[in-house]
Design a protein around this motif. Structure first.
Motif, PDB file in Angstrom:
ATOM      1  N   GLU A 264       0.683  -1.427  -0.037  1.00  0.00           N
ATOM      2  CA  GLU A 264       0.057   0.215   0.021  1.00  0.00           C
ATOM      3  C   GLU A 264       0.731   1.382  -0.031  1.00  0.00           C
ATOM      4  O   GLU A 264       0.572   2.280  -0.714  1.00  0.00           O
ATOM      5  CB  GLU A 264      -1.085   0.032   1.148  1.00  0.00           C
ATOM      6  CG  GLU A 264      -1.844   1.000   1.192  1.00  0.00           C
ATOM      7  CD  GLU A 264      -2.855   1.137   2.255  1.00  0.00           C
ATOM      8  OE1 GLU A 264      -3.568   2.113   2.804  1.00  0.00           O
ATOM      9  OE2 GLU A 264      -3.002  -0.032   3.138  1.00  0.00           O
ATOM     10  N   ALA A 265       1.979   1.366   0.880  1.00  0.00           N
ATOM     11  CA  ALA A 265       2.848   2.478   0.815  1.00  0.00           C
ATOM     12  C   ALA A 265       3.527   2.781  -0.310  1.00  0.00           C
ATOM     13  O   ALA A 265       3.598   3.894  -0.883  1.00  0.00           O
ATOM     14  CB  ALA A 265       3.800   2.455   2.014  1.00  0.00           C
ATOM     15  N   GLU A 266       3.987   1.954  -1.121  1.00  0.00           N
ATOM     16  CA  GLU A 266       4.638   2.057  -2.507  1.00  0.00           C
ATOM     17  C   GLU A 266       3.669   2.432  -3.405  1.00  0.00           C
ATOM     18  O   GLU A 266       3.738   3.211  -4.173  1.00  0.00           O
ATOM     19  CB  GLU A 266       5.341   0.769  -2.996  1.00  0.00           C
ATOM     20  CG  GLU A 266       6.201   0.913  -4.078  1.00  0.00           C
ATOM     21  CD  GLU A 266       7.259  -0.337  -4.511  1.00  0.00           C
ATOM     22  OE1 GLU A 266       7.784  -0.081  -5.403  1.00  0.00           O
ATOM     23  OE2 GLU A 266       7.135  -1.235  -3.676  1.00  0.00           O
ATOM     24  N   LEU A 267       2.523   1.700  -3.493  1.00  0.00           N
ATOM     25  CA  LEU A 267       1.448   2.179  -4.143  1.00  0.00           C
ATOM     26  C   LEU A 267       1.070   3.587  -4.212  1.00  0.00           C
ATOM     27  O   LEU A 267       0.771   4.377  -4.882  1.00  0.00           O
ATOM     28  CB  LEU A 267       0.164   1.397  -4.094  1.00  0.00           C
ATOM     29  CG  LEU A 267      -1.042   1.313  -5.364  1.00  0.00           C
ATOM     30  CD1 LEU A 267      -0.358   1.249  -6.724  1.00  0.00           C
ATOM     31  CD2 LEU A 267      -2.124   0.497  -5.173  1.00  0.00           C
ATOM     32  N   ALA A 268       0.892   4.061  -2.671  1.00  0.00           N
ATOM     33  CA  ALA A 268       0.531   5.474  -2.573  1.00  0.00           C
ATOM     34  C   ALA A 268       1.588   6.144  -3.256  1.00  0.00           C
ATOM     35  O   ALA A 268       1.283   7.513  -3.807  1.00  0.00           O
ATOM     36  CB  ALA A 268       0.303   5.863  -1.204  1.00  0.00           C
ATOM     37  N   ARG A 269       2.942   5.962  -3.215  1.00  0.00           N
ATOM     38  CA  ARG A 269       4.039   6.977  -3.748  1.00  0.00           C
ATOM     39  C   ARG A 269       3.903   6.779  -5.294  1.00  0.00           C
ATOM     40  O   ARG A 269       4.116   7.687  -5.787  1.00  0.00           O
ATOM     41  CB  ARG A 269       5.342   6.037  -3.342  1.00  0.00           C
ATOM     42  CG  ARG A 269       6.491   6.985  -3.900  1.00  0.00           C
ATOM     43  CD  ARG A 269       7.892   6.210  -3.590  1.00  0.00           C
ATOM     44  NE  ARG A 269       8.090   4.998  -4.448  1.00  0.00           N
ATOM     45  CZ  ARG A 269       8.313   4.658  -5.555  1.00  0.00           C
ATOM     46  NH1 ARG A 269       8.460   5.859  -6.438  1.00  0.00           N
ATOM     47  NH2 ARG A 269       8.385   3.441  -6.036  1.00  0.00           N
ATOM     48  N   VAL A 270       3.619   5.544  -5.944  1.00  0.00           N
ATOM     49  CA  VAL A 270       3.350   5.582  -7.530  1.00  0.00           C
ATOM     50  C   VAL A 270       2.209   6.297  -7.980  1.00  0.00           C
ATOM     51  O   VAL A 270       2.259   7.082  -8.866  1.00  0.00           O
ATOM     52  CB  VAL A 270       3.061   4.006  -8.001  1.00  0.00           C
ATOM     53  CG1 VAL A 270       2.598   3.848  -9.315  1.00  0.00           C
ATOM     54  CG2 VAL A 270       4.480   3.075  -7.653  1.00  0.00           C
ATOM     55  N   ALA A 271       1.217   6.379  -7.142  1.00  0.00           N
ATOM     56  CA  ALA A 271      -0.279   7.158  -7.588  1.00  0.00           C
ATOM     57  C   ALA A 271       0.045   8.762  -7.161  1.00  0.00           C
ATOM     58  O   ALA A 271      -0.453   9.196  -7.814  1.00  0.00           O
ATOM     59  CB  ALA A 271      -1.370   6.438  -6.852  1.00  0.00           C
ATOM     60  N   GLY A 272       0.745   8.936  -6.236  1.00  0.00           N
ATOM     61  CA  GLY A 272       0.658  10.228  -5.814  1.00  0.00           C
ATOM     62  C   GLY A 272      -0.071  10.617  -4.950  1.00  0.00           C
ATOM     63  O   GLY A 272      -0.406  11.683  -4.677  1.00  0.00           O
ATOM     64  N   THR A 273      -0.914   9.675  -4.346  1.00  0.00           N
ATOM     65  CA  THR A 273      -2.029   9.905  -3.429  1.00  0.00           C
ATOM     66  C   THR A 273      -2.523   8.611  -2.807  1.00  0.00           C
ATOM     67  O   THR A 273      -2.279   7.556  -3.227  1.00  0.00           O
ATOM     68  CB  THR A 273      -3.419  10.329  -4.290  1.00  0.00           C
ATOM     69  OG1 THR A 273      -4.398  10.707  -3.496  1.00  0.00           O
ATOM     70  CG2 THR A 273      -3.775   9.542  -5.343  1.00  0.00           C
ATOM     71  N   VAL A 274      -2.862   8.632  -1.414  1.00  0.00           N
ATOM     72  CA  VAL A 274      -3.596   7.588  -0.725  1.00  0.00           C
ATOM     73  C   VAL A 274      -4.938   7.204  -1.144  1.00  0.00           C
ATOM     74  O   VAL A 274      -5.153   6.037  -1.177  1.00  0.00           O
ATOM     75  CB  VAL A 274      -3.271   7.844   0.833  1.00  0.00           C
ATOM     76  CG1 VAL A 274      -1.934   7.944   1.158  1.00  0.00           C
ATOM     77  CG2 VAL A 274      -4.506   8.786   1.070  1.00  0.00           C
TER      78      VAL A 274
END
Length: 117
Positions: free
Chosen positions: A75-85
């Motif tokens: 989840e943390a890496e996906l938030a970084r990739v997406a630029g949002t939580v």
């Protein structure tokens, strides 16, 4: 140019892969599904959380056929990739749509057409 040298031609801009800054991040299952249904060729990469494994199988198969990367991440890496939580557990990295600019001189059905970008 000197004799015996060949000219190097630059690739046309529409054939070159887009720069990272030009790529779009499409978040959420409904949006990613719509992108794959309407224009799957625009998708460059796919990232998803473990909880989305059951939903992304068809998307991953499409990307595998095209030799494009997809990856399950936390989840943390996906938030970084997406630029949002607020990513909904899935993010597709896609090229922007090509806009077709219509000119008033283009042949048509006699109606005036307005293109909103």
């Amino acid at each position: 140019m000197k004799r015996g040298q060949t000219a190097t031609l630059r690739q046309p801009s529409h054939d070159r892969p887009p720069h990272e800054r030009q790529l779009l991040r499409i978040c959420g299952l409904a949006s990613v599904r719509a992108l794959f249904e309407r224009d799957p060729g625009r998708v460059e990469r796919l990232f998803f959380e473990d909880r989305m494994k059951g939903e992304v199988g068809p998307f991953c198969r499409m990307l595998a056929r095209e030799h494009k990367p997809y990856r399950q991440i936390d989840e943390a890496e996906l938030a970084r990739v997406a630029g949002t939580v607020l990513h909904g557990g899935i993010v597709a990295i896609a090229r922007p749509r090509r806009s077709s600019i219509l000119s008033p001189t283009q042949p048509g059905n006699g109606r005036r057409t307005v293109s909103l970008c």
